[in-house]
Scaffold this motif. Sequence first.
Motif, short mmCIF file in Angstrom:
data_model
loop_
_atom_site.label_atom_id
_atom_site.label_comp_id
_atom_site.label_asym_id
_atom_site.label_seq_id
_atom_site.Cartn_x
_atom_site.Cartn_y
_atom_site.Cartn_z
N GLY A 49 11.60 10.44 -10.65
CA GLY A 49 10.53 10.90 -11.48
C GLY A 49 9.52 11.80 -10.63
O GLY A 49 9.88 11.96 -9.63
N ALA A 50 8.54 12.04 -11.46
CA ALA A 50 7.66 13.10 -10.79
C ALA A 50 6.76 12.36 -10.06
O ALA A 50 6.26 11.18 -10.42
CB ALA A 50 6.80 13.88 -12.10
N ASP A 51 6.08 13.00 -9.04
CA ASP A 51 5.10 12.46 -8.25
C ASP A 51 3.78 12.17 -9.09
O ASP A 51 3.13 13.28 -9.73
CB ASP A 51 4.72 13.33 -6.99
N LEU A 52 3.09 10.84 -8.75
CA LEU A 52 1.80 10.59 -9.44
C LEU A 52 0.75 11.21 -8.50
O LEU A 52 -0.26 11.52 -8.86
CB LEU A 52 1.61 9.27 -9.76
N LEU A 53 1.01 11.22 -7.23
CA LEU A 53 0.14 11.59 -6.06
C LEU A 53 0.90 12.55 -5.11
O LEU A 53 2.17 12.52 -5.04
CB LEU A 53 -0.49 10.42 -5.24
N PRO A 54 0.16 13.44 -4.31
CA PRO A 54 1.00 14.39 -3.44
C PRO A 54 1.76 13.61 -2.34
O PRO A 54 1.29 12.44 -2.01
CB PRO A 54 0.02 15.18 -2.92
N PRO A 55 2.71 13.65 -2.11
CA PRO A 55 3.39 12.89 -1.12
C PRO A 55 2.70 12.74 0.07
O PRO A 55 2.13 13.67 0.60
CB PRO A 55 4.74 13.88 -0.69
N LEU A 56 2.73 11.67 0.72
CA LEU A 56 1.86 11.28 1.82
C LEU A 56 3.01 11.08 3.18
O LEU A 56 3.88 10.26 3.25
CB LEU A 56 1.50 9.81 1.81
N LYS A 57 2.77 11.88 4.15
CA LYS A 57 3.69 11.93 5.25
C LYS A 57 2.77 11.00 6.61
O LYS A 57 1.71 10.90 6.53
CB LYS A 57 3.65 13.23 6.01
N GLY A 58 3.78 10.47 7.13
CA GLY A 58 3.26 9.44 8.27
C GLY A 58 4.42 8.89 8.70
O GLY A 58 5.43 9.00 9.15
N VAL A 59 4.09 7.53 9.06
CA VAL A 59 5.02 6.54 9.92
C VAL A 59 5.34 5.10 8.98
O VAL A 59 4.15 4.75 8.63
CB VAL A 59 4.38 6.11 11.19
N TYR A 60 6.77 5.01 8.63
CA TYR A 60 6.88 3.69 8.03
C TYR A 60 6.80 2.56 9.13
O TYR A 60 7.38 2.51 10.24
CB TYR A 60 8.21 3.79 7.54
N VAL A 61 5.84 1.61 9.11
CA VAL A 61 5.30 0.76 10.26
C VAL A 61 6.33 -0.36 10.01
O VAL A 61 7.04 -0.98 11.01
CB VAL A 61 4.02 0.22 9.86
N GLY A 62 6.82 -1.05 8.70
CA GLY A 62 7.79 -1.96 8.64
C GLY A 62 7.40 -2.80 7.38
O GLY A 62 6.60 -2.55 6.76
N THR A 63 8.44 -3.63 7.22
CA THR A 63 8.43 -4.65 6.08
C THR A 63 8.33 -6.19 6.62
O THR A 63 9.05 -6.58 7.68
CB THR A 63 9.32 -4.50 5.25
N VAL A 64 7.12 -6.68 6.27
CA VAL A 64 7.13 -8.56 6.63
C VAL A 64 7.06 -9.29 5.51
O VAL A 64 6.88 -8.89 4.49
CB VAL A 64 6.07 -8.46 7.56
N ASP A 65 7.17 -10.41 5.96
CA ASP A 65 6.96 -11.76 4.68
C ASP A 65 5.64 -11.88 4.77
O ASP A 65 4.69 -11.72 5.61
CB ASP A 65 7.54 -12.85 5.41
N ALA A 66 5.10 -11.68 3.47
CA ALA A 66 3.80 -11.46 3.05
C ALA A 66 2.90 -12.59 3.48
O ALA A 66 1.56 -12.52 3.72
CB ALA A 66 3.53 -11.19 1.58
N ARG A 67 3.34 -13.87 3.66
CA ARG A 67 2.64 -14.81 4.05
C ARG A 67 2.45 -14.91 5.73
O ARG A 67 1.65 -15.56 6.30
CB ARG A 67 3.44 -16.00 3.85
N ASP A 68 3.27 -13.80 6.59
CA ASP A 68 3.08 -13.82 7.97
C ASP A 68 3.05 -12.34 8.46
O ASP A 68 4.35 -12.08 8.38
CB ASP A 68 4.01 -14.89 8.50
#
Length: 176
Positions: A49-68
Amino acid sequence: MRLMRALLTLIVVGLLVLSLLAMLRGWRYRARRQAAVMPGFFAQPTSIGADLLPPLKGVYVGTVDARDWHDRIAVGDIGHRAEATARLTAEGLHVERVGASPLWIPAQTFRGARSARGLAGKAMGIKGVLVLTWALDENWLLDTGFRGDDRSVYPEWEAALQTMTPNHDPERNSAR
């Protein structure tokens, strides 16, 4: 004297190699343990689909368990930090990572968004990371972190992500 120095150097190098091997073994064990209990990640749709906001360039830091915030998800290449571009559409969040597979998070899984000091053991200053909380399934609540090159757009991104969460309550979210 030279023999003693060479021996000490070999001992230090040996300890370094053993430490690196132990860390690699631990990472692989974490990935196997998580893969055994986690469902698979979402497949990217053919059209996002179409972007709701301009794309954000940067660094994907990671994905973690939300409890820790230190419990990094290691399944596949999801745990690898990478340069990336985040795109928010009405259908969800697409994170295109350089040198790694893309990450697709459907909008119906969003649970909240905030700016944070850090994620996955990476401290990046006050409000240095944009964090999206989302549900992989009923048992897995995850936080995905993204450090944008332009952090001045974080409030706009947080607001857009928050409005897409189920049971969005603007009064409760503004009290945070």
